[in-house]
Design a protein around this motif. Structure first.
Motif, mmCIF file in Angstrom:
data_model
loop_
_atom_site.group_PDB
_atom_site.id
_atom_site.type_symbol
_atom_site.label_atom_id
_atom_site.label_comp_id
_atom_site.label_asym_id
_atom_site.label_seq_id
_atom_site.Cartn_x
_atom_site.Cartn_y
_atom_site.Cartn_z
ATOM 1 N N ARG A 3 0.833 -1.202 0.000
ATOM 2 C CA ARG A 3 0.000 0.000 0.000
ATOM 3 C C ARG A 3 0.869 1.254 0.000
ATOM 4 N NH1 ARG A 3 -2.184 -1.063 6.055
ATOM 5 N NH2 ARG A 3 -0.508 -0.042 7.159
ATOM 6 N N ASN A 4 0.290 2.340 -0.512
ATOM 7 C CA ASN A 4 0.986 3.621 -0.525
ATOM 8 C C ASN A 4 1.157 4.144 0.887
ATOM 9 O OD1 ASN A 4 0.964 3.636 -3.307
ATOM 10 N ND2 ASN A 4 -0.816 4.968 -3.478
ATOM 11 N N ALA A 5 2.230 4.874 1.102
ATOM 12 C CA ALA A 5 2.409 5.544 2.386
ATOM 13 C C ALA A 5 1.345 6.636 2.502
ATOM 14 C CB ALA A 5 3.801 6.149 2.470
ATOM 15 N N ILE A 6 0.818 6.798 3.700
ATOM 16 C CA ILE A 6 -0.196 7.828 3.939
ATOM 17 C C ILE A 6 0.532 9.123 4.270
ATOM 18 C CG2 ILE A 6 -2.106 8.543 5.426
ATOM 19 C CD1 ILE A 6 -2.730 6.223 3.463
ATOM 20 N N LYS A 66 -31.011 15.704 21.052
ATOM 21 C CA LYS A 66 -29.739 14.992 20.952
ATOM 22 C C LYS A 66 -29.108 15.228 19.589
ATOM 23 C CE LYS A 66 -27.725 10.397 21.388
ATOM 24 N NZ LYS A 66 -28.027 8.992 21.667
ATOM 25 N N VAL A 67 -27.824 15.524 19.601
ATOM 26 C CA VAL A 67 -27.054 15.613 18.365
ATOM 27 C C VAL A 67 -26.010 14.500 18.415
ATOM 28 C CG1 VAL A 67 -25.427 17.321 19.298
ATOM 29 C CG2 VAL A 67 -25.683 17.079 16.830
ATOM 30 N N ALA A 68 -25.907 13.763 17.312
ATOM 31 C CA ALA A 68 -24.933 12.678 17.211
ATOM 32 C C ALA A 68 -24.062 12.918 15.988
ATOM 33 C CB ALA A 68 -25.640 11.334 17.104
ATOM 34 N N LEU A 69 -22.763 12.803 16.174
ATOM 35 C CA LEU A 69 -21.803 12.952 15.083
ATOM 36 C C LEU A 69 -21.048 11.643 14.937
ATOM 37 C CD1 LEU A 69 -21.881 15.921 16.589
ATOM 38 C CD2 LEU A 69 -20.179 16.393 14.872
ATOM 39 N N ALA A 70 -20.794 11.253 13.699
ATOM 40 C CA ALA A 70 -19.997 10.070 13.402
ATOM 41 C C ALA A 70 -18.937 10.464 12.384
ATOM 42 C CB ALA A 70 -20.883 8.958 12.852
ATOM 43 N N TRP A 71 -17.697 10.160 12.698
ATOM 44 C CA TRP A 71 -16.563 10.471 11.817
ATOM 45 C C TRP A 71 -15.945 9.152 11.381
ATOM 46 C CZ3 TRP A 71 -16.193 15.536 10.748
ATOM 47 C CH2 TRP A 71 -16.711 16.444 11.671
ATOM 48 N N GLU A 72 -16.191 8.751 10.123
ATOM 49 C CA GLU A 72 -15.635 7.503 9.623
ATOM 50 C C GLU A 72 -14.302 7.776 8.936
ATOM 51 O OE1 GLU A 72 -16.796 3.557 7.026
ATOM 52 O OE2 GLU A 72 -17.774 5.455 6.532
ATOM 53 N N VAL A 73 -13.308 6.956 9.270
ATOM 54 C CA VAL A 73 -11.980 7.055 8.657
ATOM 55 C C VAL A 73 -11.828 5.862 7.716
ATOM 56 C CG1 VAL A 73 -9.491 7.148 9.086
ATOM 57 C CG2 VAL A 73 -11.091 8.173 10.731
ATOM 58 N N ARG A 74 -11.523 6.164 6.435
ATOM 59 C CA ARG A 74 -11.406 5.120 5.415
ATOM 60 C C ARG A 74 -10.024 5.151 4.765
ATOM 61 N NH1 ARG A 74 -17.296 6.599 3.416
ATOM 62 N NH2 ARG A 74 -16.172 8.373 2.624
ATOM 63 N N THR A 75 -9.584 3.985 4.348
ATOM 64 C CA THR A 75 -8.319 3.854 3.636
ATOM 65 C C THR A 75 -8.497 4.364 2.202
ATOM 66 O OG1 THR A 75 -8.854 1.629 2.889
ATOM 67 C CG2 THR A 75 -7.677 1.822 5.005
ATOM 68 N N LEU A 81 -11.626 2.056 8.564
ATOM 69 C CA LEU A 81 -10.715 1.782 9.679
ATOM 70 C C LEU A 81 -11.443 1.877 11.010
ATOM 71 C CD1 LEU A 81 -7.500 3.753 8.721
ATOM 72 C CD2 LEU A 81 -7.922 1.303 8.563
ATOM 73 N N GLY A 82 -12.570 2.578 11.016
ATOM 74 C CA GLY A 82 -13.344 2.751 12.240
ATOM 75 C C GLY A 82 -14.107 4.058 12.197
ATOM 76 N N THR A 83 -14.976 4.212 13.175
ATOM 77 C CA THR A 83 -15.816 5.401 13.268
ATOM 78 C C THR A 83 -15.750 5.964 14.680
ATOM 79 O OG1 THR A 83 -17.298 4.517 11.589
ATOM 80 C CG2 THR A 83 -18.152 6.300 12.956
ATOM 81 N N ILE A 114 -9.535 9.943 16.021
ATOM 82 C CA ILE A 114 -9.121 9.865 14.614
ATOM 83 C C ILE A 114 -7.612 9.643 14.539
ATOM 84 C CG2 ILE A 114 -8.841 11.218 12.494
ATOM 85 C CD1 ILE A 114 -11.634 12.450 13.180
ATOM 86 N N SER A 115 -6.876 10.358 15.340
ATOM 87 C CA SER A 115 -5.419 10.205 15.373
ATOM 88 C C SER A 115 -5.030 8.779 15.753
ATOM 89 C CB SER A 115 -4.815 11.206 16.358
ATOM 90 O OG SER A 115 -3.429 11.018 16.450
ATOM 91 N N ASP A 116 -5.741 8.198 16.714
ATOM 92 C CA ASP A 116 -5.452 6.813 17.120
ATOM 93 C C ASP A 116 -5.679 5.844 15.956
ATOM 94 O OD1 ASP A 116 -4.820 7.706 19.657
ATOM 95 O OD2 ASP A 116 -6.726 7.064 20.553
ATOM 96 N N LEU A 117 -6.761 6.040 15.195
ATOM 97 C CA LEU A 117 -7.035 5.175 14.035
ATOM 98 C C LEU A 117 -5.948 5.324 12.981
ATOM 99 C CD1 LEU A 117 -10.888 5.637 13.551
ATOM 100 C CD2 LEU A 117 -9.703 3.591 14.368
ATOM 101 N N VAL A 118 -5.544 6.561 12.726
ATOM 102 C CA VAL A 118 -4.504 6.825 11.726
ATOM 103 C C VAL A 118 -3.187 6.189 12.157
ATOM 104 C CG1 VAL A 118 -3.125 8.654 10.652
ATOM 105 C CG2 VAL A 118 -5.599 8.944 10.887
ATOM 106 N N THR A 119 -2.821 6.342 13.416
ATOM 107 C CA THR A 119 -1.571 5.792 13.932
ATOM 108 C C THR A 119 -1.551 4.267 13.815
ATOM 109 O OG1 THR A 119 -1.290 7.641 15.433
ATOM 110 C CG2 THR A 119 -0.081 5.639 15.961
ATOM 111 N N ARG A 120 -2.677 3.623 14.147
ATOM 112 C CA ARG A 120 -2.741 2.155 14.044
ATOM 113 C C ARG A 120 -2.591 1.701 12.592
ATOM 114 N NH1 ARG A 120 -7.993 0.576 16.724
ATOM 115 N NH2 ARG A 120 -8.122 2.669 17.499
ATOM 116 N N TYR A 121 -3.157 2.466 11.668
ATOM 117 C CA TYR A 121 -3.084 2.086 10.251
ATOM 118 C C TYR A 121 -1.672 2.248 9.714
ATOM 119 C CZ TYR A 121 -3.933 1.959 5.241
ATOM 120 O OH TYR A 121 -3.884 1.651 3.915
ATOM 121 N N ARG A 122 -1.014 3.315 10.115
ATOM 122 C CA ARG A 122 0.333 3.595 9.582
ATOM 123 C C ARG A 122 1.278 2.561 10.090
ATOM 124 N NH1 ARG A 122 2.106 9.474 10.384
ATOM 125 N NH2 ARG A 122 2.928 9.423 8.300
#
Length: 122
Positions: A3-6, A66-75, A81-83, A114-122
């Motif tokens: 895979r390409n480097a992020i 109630k307000v709900a936010l979801a941030w999905e991180v994708r390759t 990678l997770g939400t 988000i940073s934790d997901l990115v770090t695990r992927y890298r």
């Protein structure tokens, strides 16, 4: 291994918020990640993880809603990678015009996950 480097993150427009909320949250997430040292893009790219935000605002229940936010991180190939999920009660109707400064508070709170997901992927 093949895979390409992020080297960047792409924050695509948030969906689901009333008023200027989508633009408020998209801009705030881009700024938060840029402040954390990431090159931030507005469109997906082969060397970038993509972050997609979604907002759900429940109907008012008395003085709050109630307000709900979801941030999905994708390759780069679209794999999730997770939400990172956030939810809070806010005064009813307070987000109808947009998120304003609340957008920055929300994105800063989500950035660690988000940073934790990115770090695990890298």
């Amino acid at each position: 291994a093949n895979r390409n480097a992020i080297t960047a993150v792409a924050v695509i427009p948030v969906k689901g918020a009333p008023g200027s909320g989508n633009a408020d949250l998209t801009s705030a997430m881009r700024q938060t990640l840029q402040d954390a040292g990431w090159p931030v893009l507005s469109k997906p790219r082969d060397d970038a993880l993509t972050i997609a935000g979604n907002v759900q605002l429940s109907p008012a229940e008395g003085p709050s809603q109630k307000v709900a936010l979801a941030w999905e991180v994708r390759t780069p190939d679209g794999k999730s990678l997770g939400t990172i999920r956030q939810a809070n009660n806010v005064p009813a109707g307070s987000l109808e015009q947009g998120f304003g400064n609340n957008a920055l508070f929300a994105t800063q709170a989500a950035a660690r996950g988000i940073s934790d997901l990115v770090t695990r992927y890298r």
